[in-house]
Scaffold this motif. Sequence first.
Motif, PDB file in Angstrom:
ATOM      1  N   GLY A 124      41.945  35.237  39.477  1.00  9.73           N
ATOM      2  CA  GLY A 124      43.014  35.801  38.645  1.00  9.73           C
ATOM      3  C   GLY A 124      43.190  35.108  37.307  1.00  9.73           C
ATOM      4  O   GLY A 124      44.015  35.538  36.495  1.00  9.73           O
ATOM      5  N   THR A 125      42.425  34.036  37.068  1.00  8.49           N
ATOM      6  CA  THR A 125      42.483  33.404  35.732  1.00  8.49           C
ATOM      7  C   THR A 125      41.561  34.124  34.753  1.00  8.49           C
ATOM      8  O   THR A 125      41.481  33.752  33.588  1.00  8.49           O
ATOM      9  N   SER A 128      41.222  39.580  30.602  1.00  8.90           N
ATOM     10  CA  SER A 128      41.265  41.028  30.859  1.00  8.90           C
ATOM     11  C   SER A 128      41.687  41.754  29.594  1.00  8.90           C
ATOM     12  O   SER A 128      42.360  41.168  28.733  1.00  8.90           O
ATOM     13  N   HIS A 131      45.195  41.660  28.206  1.00  6.56           N
ATOM     14  CA  HIS A 131      45.856  40.835  29.236  1.00  6.56           C
ATOM     15  C   HIS A 131      46.595  41.704  30.258  1.00  6.56           C
ATOM     16  O   HIS A 131      47.731  41.428  30.656  1.00  6.56           O
ATOM     17  N   GLU A 133      45.383  42.339  33.349  1.00  2.00           N
ATOM     18  CA  GLU A 133      45.071  41.841  34.700  1.00  2.00           C
ATOM     19  C   GLU A 133      44.987  43.007  35.700  1.00  2.00           C
ATOM     20  O   GLU A 133      45.779  43.102  36.644  1.00  2.00           O
ATOM     21  N   TRP A 135      43.712  44.035  38.427  1.00  2.00           N
ATOM     22  CA  TRP A 135      43.060  43.840  39.721  1.00  2.00           C
ATOM     23  C   TRP A 135      44.070  43.676  40.851  1.00  2.00           C
ATOM     24  O   TRP A 135      45.200  43.245  40.642  1.00  2.00           O
ATOM     25  N   HIS A 210      45.222  50.485  31.156  1.00  2.00           N
ATOM     26  CA  HIS A 210      44.494  49.262  31.475  1.00  2.00           C
ATOM     27  C   HIS A 210      43.129  49.322  30.796  1.00  2.00           C
ATOM     28  O   HIS A 210      42.195  49.911  31.322  1.00  2.00           O
ATOM     29  N   ASN A 213      39.231  48.195  32.220  1.00  2.00           N
ATOM     30  CA  ASN A 213      39.626  47.690  33.544  1.00  2.00           C
ATOM     31  C   ASN A 213      38.441  47.328  34.427  1.00  2.00           C
ATOM     32  O   ASN A 213      38.477  46.337  35.142  1.00  2.00           O
ATOM     33  N   SER A 216      36.896  44.041  33.218  1.00  3.77           N
ATOM     34  CA  SER A 216      37.809  42.927  33.511  1.00  3.77           C
ATOM     35  C   SER A 216      37.715  42.544  34.992  1.00  3.77           C
ATOM     36  O   SER A 216      37.650  41.355  35.336  1.00  3.77           O
ATOM     37  N   ALA A 220      36.420  39.043  36.907  1.00  3.90           N
ATOM     38  CA  ALA A 220      37.205  38.355  37.941  1.00  3.90           C
ATOM     39  C   ALA A 220      36.357  38.153  39.202  1.00  3.90           C
ATOM     40  O   ALA A 220      36.428  37.102  39.854  1.00  3.90           O
TER      41      ALA A 220
END
Length: 246
Positions: A124-125, A128, A131, A133, A135, A210, A213, A216, A220
Amino acid sequence: MFFLTPVLVAVICILVVWIFKNADGSIERRKGETRARAESRPWVDEDLKDNTDLHQGEEDADDWQESEEDVEHIPFSHTRYPEKEMVKRSQEFYELLNKRRSVRFISDEQVPMEVIDNVIKTAGTAPSGAHTEPWTFVVVKDLDVKHKIREIIEEEEEINYLKRMGRQWVTDLRKLRTNWIKEYLDTAPVLILIFKQVHGLAANGKRKVHYYNEISVSIACGILLAALQITKVCLEEGPFISFIIL
Ligand SMILES: Cc1cc2nc3c(=O)[nH]c(=O)nc-3n(C[C@H](O)[C@H](O)[C@H](O)COP(=O)(O)O)c2cc1C
């Protein structure tokens, strides 16, 4: 003078008509470009387009979101290593990741939940698009749920092997000796399912785009793999963890 005037008038008329026609054309062209730009979604990679992405037509003017400007600032901090140390660390990291393998036989030994939490937090860092995220990580331990997942995946994989993907794909996979039977989905003590969110929901319930996506989420996944690899090494003689790509 009398003779030249009608000629001049005619020339001026032709010029005026020509200028107007050109101006009209360039306005039309510009309108067309603007329309095309509005219809295209540059954040969706051509290779990654699938029917799960949010379509422009589905976004209406009411979906417009104000910018979130009150986000908390997290200060950036980093350590700069001397050159020799950088070379050593990069070499060690390469050697560690070069030991990663896609395996199709999995140990049934239990894994501490703290480890699972940590590797997911690490994933999760990832960066994306905007930003967002996009996921969701789902951890499955329940035997029945794992088995149902196995059944769904095997059913889809059988279609892949027998018709969906084609003869070339099956031929290319022959060297890996894989098929649609995935008993390791029952054996593994934990399954981590990774979902991409094709859009989000804002606090007011409206849809949030997103961007990028799929890319990104793929980044991850890569970070998750690296986290699993380092964990496996740290847990020498401990539980065996591996990553299965469904
Ligand atoms: C997007 C993607 C899809 C994959 N699909 C499968 C799969 O369906 N079944 C499988 O057994 N391995 C699958 N793999 C694993 C590859 O076969 C594997 O990464 C490749 O053979 C290289 O081996 P390595 O991961 O051990 O370096 C997939 C890998 C990626 C990145």
